[in-house]
Scaffold this motif. Structure first.
Motif, mmCIF file in Angstrom:
data_model
loop_
_atom_site.group_PDB
_atom_site.id
_atom_site.type_symbol
_atom_site.label_atom_id
_atom_site.label_comp_id
_atom_site.label_asym_id
_atom_site.label_seq_id
_atom_site.Cartn_x
_atom_site.Cartn_y
_atom_site.Cartn_z
ATOM 1 N N CYS A 13 47.025 37.433 37.620
ATOM 2 C CA CYS A 13 47.143 38.884 37.400
ATOM 3 C C CYS A 13 48.069 39.554 38.411
ATOM 4 O O CYS A 13 48.448 40.701 38.231
ATOM 5 C CB CYS A 13 45.769 39.556 37.407
ATOM 6 S SG CYS A 13 44.957 39.601 39.026
ATOM 7 N N LEU A 23 39.399 41.619 46.828
ATOM 8 C CA LEU A 23 39.698 40.595 45.842
ATOM 9 C C LEU A 23 39.695 39.229 46.504
ATOM 10 O O LEU A 23 40.578 38.917 47.306
ATOM 11 C CB LEU A 23 41.065 40.869 45.207
ATOM 12 C CG LEU A 23 41.427 40.049 43.980
ATOM 13 C CD1 LEU A 23 40.541 40.457 42.800
ATOM 14 C CD2 LEU A 23 42.885 40.262 43.625
ATOM 15 N N CYS A 34 41.838 34.973 41.168
ATOM 16 C CA CYS A 34 40.788 35.887 41.609
ATOM 17 C C CYS A 34 39.553 35.736 40.717
ATOM 18 O O CYS A 34 39.622 35.188 39.613
ATOM 19 C CB CYS A 34 41.288 37.334 41.603
ATOM 20 S SG CYS A 34 41.597 38.036 39.964
ATOM 21 N N ARG A 36 37.943 37.962 39.060
ATOM 22 C CA ARG A 36 38.061 38.679 37.785
ATOM 23 C C ARG A 36 38.760 37.807 36.739
ATOM 24 O O ARG A 36 38.321 37.735 35.586
ATOM 25 C CB ARG A 36 38.802 39.995 37.981
ATOM 26 C CG ARG A 36 38.791 40.854 36.712
ATOM 27 C CD ARG A 36 39.521 42.180 36.886
ATOM 28 N NE ARG A 36 40.950 41.936 36.974
ATOM 29 C CZ ARG A 36 41.749 42.411 37.930
ATOM 30 N NH1 ARG A 36 41.275 43.181 38.883
ATOM 31 N NH2 ARG A 36 43.029 42.145 37.931
ATOM 32 N N CYS A 37 39.832 37.143 37.123
ATOM 33 C CA CYS A 37 40.534 36.273 36.176
ATOM 34 C C CYS A 37 39.665 35.073 35.790
ATOM 35 O O CYS A 37 39.663 34.655 34.627
ATOM 36 C CB CYS A 37 41.872 35.812 36.746
ATOM 37 S SG CYS A 37 43.135 37.112 36.714
ATOM 38 N N ASP A 39 36.397 35.099 35.630
ATOM 39 C CA ASP A 39 35.422 35.641 34.675
ATOM 40 C C ASP A 39 36.038 35.828 33.294
ATOM 41 O O ASP A 39 35.421 35.503 32.278
ATOM 42 C CB ASP A 39 34.853 36.970 35.175
ATOM 43 C CG ASP A 39 33.933 36.801 36.376
ATOM 44 O OD1 ASP A 39 33.471 35.659 36.632
ATOM 45 O OD2 ASP A 39 33.694 37.805 37.068
ATOM 46 N N ASP A 40 37.284 36.352 33.259
ATOM 47 C CA ASP A 40 37.958 36.548 31.967
ATOM 48 C C ASP A 40 38.173 35.218 31.249
ATOM 49 O O ASP A 40 37.941 35.107 30.044
ATOM 50 C CB ASP A 40 39.307 37.254 32.161
ATOM 51 C CG ASP A 40 39.171 38.714 32.563
ATOM 52 O OD1 ASP A 40 38.042 39.268 32.468
ATOM 53 O OD2 ASP A 40 40.186 39.300 32.989
#
Length: 129
Positions: A13, A23, A34, A36-37, A39-40
């Motif tokens: 990202c 992060l 990271c 978040r990525c 999790d995505d």
């Protein structure tokens, strides 16, 4: 020599992360990702509709020229991060007294080619070692 995640970006990202940021980055061999990525991607792997959509067209197929241009600096930052990691890795090998010939062999190039690519940045003048 310690290799750290300080000043690194998520290779997916482009967000800056590491120590001192919110992060947290994970990964290795230059590429960092990271939470978040992760999790995505986890959500995509466990959702058939999202997986099917991911198998479709490439992301750039639906991007405007402006979106593609805006993404280009992130791509280069990720590439530069990986190249910097390669230099750090060679530094580590050299501190372990691994020869330029061995490094060149691992890269499929001559000892001199390995030295020319990496020694100038590292300050290592041991061309013959």
């Amino acid at each position: 020599m310690a290799i750290t995640r300080e000043g690194r970006i998520c290779s997916f990202c482009g967000e800056p992360g590491g120590p001192g940021t919110d992060l947290q980055l994970m990964g290795g061999l230059g590429a960092q990702v990271c939470a978040r990525c992760i999790d995505d991607f986890h959500e995509m792997l466990h959702d058939e509709e999202l997986r099917a959509a991911a198998r479709g067209a490439s992301p750039w197929d639906s991007m405007t020229d402006a979106e593609m241009l805006a993404t280009l600096p992130m791509i280069l930052s990720s590439a530069e991060q990986n190249l910097a990691f390669a230099h750090e890795w060679v530094d580590l090998l050299r501190t372990r007294r691994v020869s330029w010939a061995e490094i060149g062999r691992a890269l499929g190039v001559s000892r001199q080619a390995a030295w020319e690519r990496f020694a100038r940045k590292t300050g290592d003048k041991g061309a013959t070692a």
